[in-house]
Design a protein around this motif. Structure first.
Motif, short mmCIF file in Angstrom:
data_model
loop_
_atom_site.label_atom_id
_atom_site.label_comp_id
_atom_site.label_asym_id
_atom_site.label_seq_id
_atom_site.Cartn_x
_atom_site.Cartn_y
_atom_site.Cartn_z
N VAL A 127 4.74 12.27 -10.58
CA VAL A 127 4.71 12.27 -9.12
C VAL A 127 3.54 11.40 -8.66
N VAL A 128 3.79 10.58 -7.66
CA VAL A 128 2.73 9.84 -6.97
C VAL A 128 2.87 10.12 -5.49
N SER A 129 1.80 10.58 -4.86
CA SER A 129 1.84 10.90 -3.43
C SER A 129 0.92 9.96 -2.66
N LEU A 130 1.42 9.52 -1.49
CA LEU A 130 0.66 8.70 -0.55
C LEU A 130 0.81 9.36 0.81
N LEU A 131 -0.11 10.23 1.14
CA LEU A 131 -0.01 11.00 2.37
C LEU A 131 -0.88 10.35 3.45
N HIS A 132 -0.23 9.76 4.44
CA HIS A 132 -0.91 9.04 5.53
C HIS A 132 -1.82 7.94 4.97
N HIS A 133 -1.40 7.37 3.86
CA HIS A 133 -2.16 6.30 3.23
C HIS A 133 -1.63 4.92 3.60
N LEU A 134 -0.32 4.74 3.59
CA LEU A 134 0.25 3.42 3.87
C LEU A 134 -0.19 2.83 5.21
N PRO A 135 -0.26 3.62 6.29
CA PRO A 135 -0.65 3.01 7.57
C PRO A 135 -2.03 2.38 7.56
N ARG A 136 -2.88 2.76 6.62
CA ARG A 136 -4.26 2.28 6.61
C ARG A 136 -4.48 1.19 5.56
N THR A 137 -3.39 0.57 5.09
CA THR A 137 -3.50 -0.49 4.09
C THR A 137 -3.09 -1.82 4.70
N PRO A 138 -3.67 -2.92 4.24
CA PRO A 138 -3.31 -4.22 4.80
C PRO A 138 -1.86 -4.63 4.53
N ASP A 139 -1.29 -4.20 3.39
CA ASP A 139 0.05 -4.64 3.00
C ASP A 139 0.84 -3.44 2.47
N LEU A 154 8.90 11.04 -8.96
CA LEU A 154 9.02 11.18 -7.51
C LEU A 154 7.88 10.47 -6.79
N LEU A 155 8.23 9.73 -5.74
CA LEU A 155 7.26 9.14 -4.83
C LEU A 155 7.31 9.93 -3.54
N VAL A 156 6.15 10.41 -3.08
CA VAL A 156 6.05 11.24 -1.89
C VAL A 156 5.25 10.49 -0.84
N LEU A 157 5.90 10.23 0.30
CA LEU A 157 5.26 9.49 1.38
C LEU A 157 5.23 10.35 2.63
N GLU A 158 4.14 10.29 3.37
CA GLU A 158 4.07 10.87 4.71
C GLU A 158 3.36 9.88 5.61
N LEU A 159 3.97 9.66 6.79
CA LEU A 159 3.44 8.68 7.74
C LEU A 159 3.67 9.15 9.16
N PRO A 160 2.84 8.69 10.09
CA PRO A 160 3.13 8.93 11.50
C PRO A 160 4.44 8.25 11.89
N ARG A 170 14.91 16.25 12.04
CA ARG A 170 15.52 16.47 13.35
C ARG A 170 14.48 16.26 14.44
N GLY A 171 14.95 15.79 15.59
CA GLY A 171 14.04 15.58 16.70
C GLY A 171 13.12 14.42 16.42
N ARG A 172 11.96 14.46 17.04
CA ARG A 172 10.97 13.42 16.86
C ARG A 172 9.63 14.05 16.52
N PRO A 173 9.46 14.50 15.28
CA PRO A 173 8.15 15.06 14.90
C PRO A 173 7.09 13.98 14.89
N ALA A 174 5.85 14.40 14.88
CA ALA A 174 4.75 13.44 14.91
C ALA A 174 4.68 12.59 13.65
N ALA A 175 5.19 13.13 12.53
CA ALA A 175 5.16 12.40 11.26
C ALA A 175 6.47 12.65 10.53
N TYR A 176 6.75 11.79 9.57
CA TYR A 176 7.94 11.99 8.74
C TYR A 176 7.55 11.94 7.27
#
Length: 247
Positions: free
Chosen positions: A147-159, A176-182, A230-236
């Motif tokens: 498992v590799v997790s990137l929790l709110h990490h991608l938005p703060r990277t240049p690429d 498994l790759l686990v991503l969480e983003l706004p 469902r809906g529009r949560p603050a993050a996905y």
């Protein structure tokens, strides 16, 4: 432990980009005072440098961490052998996830020395200091993790695309790759981009829509296991299983 420490996140250039950093479309942008949104792919990216200030309290983080661990638990029969948390900081997430995966070896990767302190506090077993896209750091880690997790990490990277490729390279086939983003389409999404920056917590640079990340993962041979929320949560959240071929 990996060395040496990496510098803080590079500052965002003040000059506007001539193209979209996700799809490369030329000048298809809807401008706002802080964000640009590509009209071709809907990728959102920051156009104004963030003010530097101290850390911002996040009282909801422990609940989110437990929810993420439960989401992964539902997809697994047994505890994964190894798990890397990218952008781990003080390794609060591995510490929380350990309650759900007591037999898993958690490692952490971060651009700051906070991960070294986390290892000293026994929140992670190995501490890697540097960038996920630094091959001198991550080549020895290729195909090592379940498992590799990137929790709110991608938005703060240049690429973000390069980060995705690097993360997939660290997974074993079937991992498994686990991503969480706004979510850029959520109400008050622009407030996420206005969060202050510090040396240890860079400001968000990118807010990619879920559909863009899901498409990129599927193009890399991954199976996306989590449906849109469902809906529009603050993050996905996206959890994807890596295929058998190398990314």
């Amino acid at each position: 432990m990996s060395a040496p420490p990496a510098p803080s996140h590079p500052p965002l250039a003040t000059a506007p980009r001539p193209d979209c950093p996700w799809c490369g479309a030329a000048r298809p942008r809807a401008r706002t005072p802080v964000l640009d949104r590509c009209r071709a792919c809907a990728h959102v990216f920051r156009t104004v440098p963030a003010p530097a200030t101290g850390q911002v309290a996040d009282r909801d983080r422990p609940r989110r961490h437990r929810a993420t661990a439960r989401a992964v638990l539902r997809l697994l029969r047994d505890d994964p052998e190894s798990w890397l948390d990218v952008g781990t900081g003080d390794a609060r997430f591995p510490a929380a996830a350990k309650a759900f995966f007591p037999y898993t070896a958690f490692d952490g990767l971060d651009v700051t020395s906070r991960v070294v302190r986390a290892r000293a506090a026994e929140r992670v077993e190995e501490a890697h200091v540097g960038r996920l896209t630094d091959r001198t750091l991550t080549d020895p880690l290729r195909a090592r993790y379940d498992v590799v997790s990137l929790l709110h990490h991608l938005p703060r990277t240049p690429d973000p695309r390069a980060e995705l490729r690097a993360a997939l390279g660290l997974l074993r086939p079937g991992g498994l790759l686990v991503l969480e983003l706004p979510d850029p389409d959520a109400p008050f999404a622009a407030l996420t981009a206005l969060l202050p920056a510090s040396r240890e917590r860079p400001a968000p640079l990118h807010l990619p829509p879920r559909a863009n990340l899901a498409a990129a993962l599927e193009a890399a041979g991954c199976a996306v296991l989590t449906p849109p929320g469902r809906g529009r949560p603050a993050a996905y959240r996206i959890i994807a299983r890596r295929g058998g071929s190398a990314p």
